[in-house]
Design a protein around this motif. Structure first.
Motif, PDB file in Angstrom:
ATOM      1  N   LEU A 231       0.698  46.683   9.503  1.00 23.43           N
ATOM      2  CA  LEU A 231      -0.653  48.103   9.836  1.00 23.43           C
ATOM      3  C   LEU A 231      -1.691  47.825   8.225  1.00 23.43           C
ATOM      4  N   ARG A 232      -1.838  47.043   7.817  1.00 18.94           N
ATOM      5  CA  ARG A 232      -2.719  46.840   6.540  1.00 18.94           C
ATOM      6  C   ARG A 232      -4.171  47.920   6.763  1.00 18.94           C
ATOM      7  N   SER A 233      -4.740  48.021   6.861  1.00 20.10           N
ATOM      8  CA  SER A 233      -6.360  48.863   6.816  1.00 20.10           C
ATOM      9  C   SER A 233      -6.660  48.978   8.240  1.00 20.10           C
ATOM     10  N   ASN A 234      -5.759  49.426   8.839  1.00 18.27           N
ATOM     11  CA  ASN A 234      -5.691  49.962  10.643  1.00 18.27           C
ATOM     12  C   ASN A 234      -5.830  51.752   9.590  1.00 18.27           C
ATOM     13  N   PRO A 235      -7.148  51.995  11.038  1.00 20.32           N
ATOM     14  CA  PRO A 235      -7.736  53.194  10.363  1.00 20.32           C
ATOM     15  C   PRO A 235      -6.866  54.336  11.634  1.00 20.32           C
ATOM     16  N   GLY A 236      -5.998  54.222  12.384  1.00 22.01           N
ATOM     17  CA  GLY A 236      -5.567  54.533  12.992  1.00 22.01           C
ATOM     18  C   GLY A 236      -5.854  54.966  14.925  1.00 22.01           C
ATOM     19  N   GLY A 237      -5.918  55.928  15.145  1.00 29.71           N
ATOM     20  CA  GLY A 237      -6.458  56.411  16.636  1.00 29.71           C
ATOM     21  C   GLY A 237      -5.192  57.078  17.144  1.00 29.71           C
ATOM     22  N   ILE A 238      -4.699  56.854  18.082  1.00 26.30           N
ATOM     23  CA  ILE A 238      -4.809  57.585  19.194  1.00 26.30           C
ATOM     24  C   ILE A 238      -3.029  57.857  19.109  1.00 26.30           C
ATOM     25  N   LEU A 239      -2.666  59.076  18.628  1.00 20.28           N
ATOM     26  CA  LEU A 239      -1.457  59.585  18.903  1.00 20.28           C
ATOM     27  C   LEU A 239       0.021  58.460  19.766  1.00 20.28           C
ATOM     28  N   GLY A 240      -0.783  59.016  20.977  1.00 22.39           N
ATOM     29  CA  GLY A 240       0.858  58.694  22.007  1.00 22.39           C
ATOM     30  C   GLY A 240       0.751  57.134  21.477  1.00 22.39           C
ATOM     31  N   GLU A 241       0.279  56.115  21.045  1.00 20.62           N
ATOM     32  CA  GLU A 241      -0.033  54.817  20.661  1.00 20.62           C
ATOM     33  C   GLU A 241       0.948  54.727  19.763  1.00 20.62           C
ATOM     34  N   ALA A 242       1.144  55.946  18.669  1.00 20.02           N
ATOM     35  CA  ALA A 242       1.729  55.428  17.783  1.00 20.02           C
ATOM     36  C   ALA A 242       2.939  55.741  17.418  1.00 20.02           C
ATOM     37  N   VAL A 243       4.185  57.050  18.134  1.00 22.76           N
ATOM     38  CA  VAL A 243       5.122  57.224  19.354  1.00 22.76           C
ATOM     39  C   VAL A 243       5.466  55.878  19.890  1.00 22.76           C
ATOM     40  N   SER A 244       4.989  55.672  20.393  1.00 18.46           N
ATOM     41  CA  SER A 244       5.281  54.264  21.100  1.00 18.46           C
ATOM     42  C   SER A 244       5.345  52.948  20.637  1.00 18.46           C
ATOM     43  N   VAL A 245       4.853  53.172  19.718  1.00 18.14           N
ATOM     44  CA  VAL A 245       4.610  51.640  19.054  1.00 18.14           C
ATOM     45  C   VAL A 245       5.815  51.925  18.023  1.00 18.14           C
ATOM     46  N   SER A 246       6.797  52.925  17.170  1.00 16.29           N
ATOM     47  CA  SER A 246       7.649  53.613  17.191  1.00 16.29           C
ATOM     48  C   SER A 246       8.141  52.982  16.997  1.00 16.29           C
ATOM     49  N   GLY A 247       8.425  53.595  19.114  1.00 14.59           N
ATOM     50  CA  GLY A 247       9.078  53.621  20.346  1.00 14.59           C
ATOM     51  C   GLY A 247      10.131  52.260  20.015  1.00 14.59           C
ATOM     52  N   VAL A 248       8.928  51.233  20.002  1.00 14.30           N
ATOM     53  CA  VAL A 248       9.377  50.536  19.800  1.00 14.30           C
ATOM     54  C   VAL A 248      10.752  49.455  18.765  1.00 14.30           C
ATOM     55  N   PHE A 249      10.811  50.171  17.474  1.00 12.20           N
ATOM     56  CA  PHE A 249      11.544  50.432  16.401  1.00 12.20           C
ATOM     57  C   PHE A 249      12.311  50.604  16.142  1.00 12.20           C
ATOM     58  N   LEU A 250      12.736  51.965  16.807  1.00  8.37           N
ATOM     59  CA  LEU A 250      13.687  53.062  16.600  1.00  8.37           C
ATOM     60  C   LEU A 250      14.355  53.363  18.350  1.00  8.37           C
TER      61      LEU A 250
END
Length: 449
Positions: A231-250
């Motif tokens: 996630l280096r130099s990743n400025p962020g973006g859509i909250l829902g996609e952050a939740v979705s990505v976290s769910g891949v590993f949780l």
């Protein structure tokens, strides 16, 4: 006539907001009427006496913009072009250089270049200042104006003059604008380890990460030894996609909460109850350019002890901006709440501290760089926990484990030391099967070897 009409319109609007039974609020709003009256006097004086004729709409928009910019670095007015640019950016396609920038005392400062874009390939770094664009001094203009000058049709040339702290003289960089059609997710296999790189959290990022997990397994013909989530130099973006990505590993649980002005104004976001990796060891790489949605993912996996966070302290943008349309073509971006990790930590200002700090020693300029973080921005929101300067200064302490030079690493063919170290750490686990929290504990021990 205009001044009288607008003054009355403001007053009538304000009167409608006063609770008839609340004398204190009425008194406070009476003070506001006086201030509005003062504003209208200035407005009328500018209209009548300014050296050139001015456009009323331009004045009013300027007043709105000034009001919002006085709040924090992320609240601002969006005119027609800025409103359109925001939509384009979230869709992940625009013509430009691929730089995430901010304003610092009137100067344009690079937060981070996005990987595989013209700015990244030209070697621009976090902390660099852009002082001229095509020979034109860029100073004391709005951030949106600066971004607009850097964007343009793909294939068109542009020259940036760069001032890099630690270097004696400015230098010019010639680039060619490209269509920044971000592929938010890329993956590869290194020494039996799946490496998933997320450049930005735009539409479908979560689904793309799920597919990357499947693609890595197909490429290896088996499950990998573990995963590095870059996630280096990743400025962020859509909250829902952050939740979705976290769910891949949780395997379920809270990912993040946001809290507004009122203590009861809390929204919680949870992961799906399915760990697509089956609990495999995970290392998350972050740096000073990892912001917002990147910090949400890193913070969630850290709090759940699901991943080892490695690299350098993240940017520290823990605030939520809501885009509110004002018309079909314009709107405002307003900070409405703060992000908190599952354990209740505020991301704002202090960012995410890595479990294992690994400097990017393969960068010959890393000791000269001064990464830009939220705490460096003027009028940034304060963290209620008040991240102390000594705590942040810990990031500057040298670690004897990483005393090698960029030249020594280059001679060994290592051009990205942080990624190399992460892959090597997973490799040290050997063939002993570990998963979930135990995998993270094993990674921490392996990283110290």
């Amino acid at each position: 006539m205009t001044s009288s009409f607008l003054r009355n319109a403001f007053a009538l609007s304000a009167l409608a907001l006063i609770p008839a039974t609340t004398a204190a609020l009425a008194e406070a709003d009476a003070d506001n009427y006086a201030a509005i009256g003062e504003f209208m006097d200035v407005f009328q004086k500018v209209r009548s006496d300014y050296v050139d004729k001015v456009d009323d709409e331009k004045l009013i928009r300027g007043a709105i913009s000034g009001m919002l910019s006085s709040l924090d670095p992320h609240s601002n007015y969006l005119d027609e072009s800025e409103f359109q640019n925001l939509t384009i950016k979230l869709e992940g396609s625009y013509g430009g250089l691929g730089l995430s920038v901010t304003m610092d005392e009137g100067a344009v400062k690079i937060i981070a270049p996005i990987e595989d874009t013209p700015g990244y390939r030209a070697g621009l770094k976090s902390g660099d200042y852009i002082t001229y664009i095509n020979g034109e001094l860029i100073y004391d203009i709005s951030l949106d104006e600066a971004v607009a000058k850097m964007r343009g049709p793909a294939g068109t040339p542009i020259k940036l003059t760069i001032v890099r702290p630690g270097r004696d003289k400015p230098f010019d960089v010639d680039l060619v604008r490209e269509k920044i059609d971000l592929k938010p997710v890329k993956w590869e296999v290194k020494d039996g380890v799946g490496v998933i790189n997320i450049n930005e959290f735009s539409a479908n990022t979560g689904a793309d990460v799920k597919e990357a997990v499947r693609g890595i397994t197909r490429a290896l013909g088996r499950k990998p030894a573990g995963y590095v989530l870059d996630l280096r130099s990743n400025p962020g973006g859509i909250l829902g996609e952050a939740v979705s990505v976290s769910g891949v590993f949780l395997d379920g649980g809270e990912v993040v909460s946001d809290r507004g002005r009122n203590k009861t104004d809390i929204r919680r976001y949870n992961a799906d109850r399915l760990d697509d990796t089956g609990g495999a060891p995970v290392i998350v790489l972050i740096d000073g350019g990892s912001a917002s949605a990147s910090e949400i993912v890193a913070g969630a996996l850290q709090d759940h002890h699901r991943a080892l966070i490695m690299g350098e302290r993240s940017f520290g943008k823990g605030s939520v901006q809501t885009v509110i349309p004002i018309s079909e073509q314009t709107g405002i971006k307003l900070t409405t709440s703060r992000y908190y990790t599952p354990s209740g930590r505020s991301i704002q200002e202090g960012g995410i501290k890595p479990d294992v700090r690994v400097p990017q020693v393969s960068d010959p300029d890393y000791k000269l760089r001064q990464p830009v973080r939220e705490s460096d921005l003027r009028r940034h929101l304060r963290n209620e926990a008040k991240a102390s300067d000594p705590t942040l200064e810990e990031d500057l302490k040298a670690d004897p484990r990483f005393a090698m030079t960029a030249e020594q690493l280059k001679a060994k063919g290592i051009t990205d030391f942080q990624l190399f170290y992460a892959v090597q750490t997973i490799g040290r686990l050997g063939k002993v099967p570990v998963s979930g929290v135990k995998a993270t504990e094993a990674l921490k021990k392996a990283s110290a070897k």
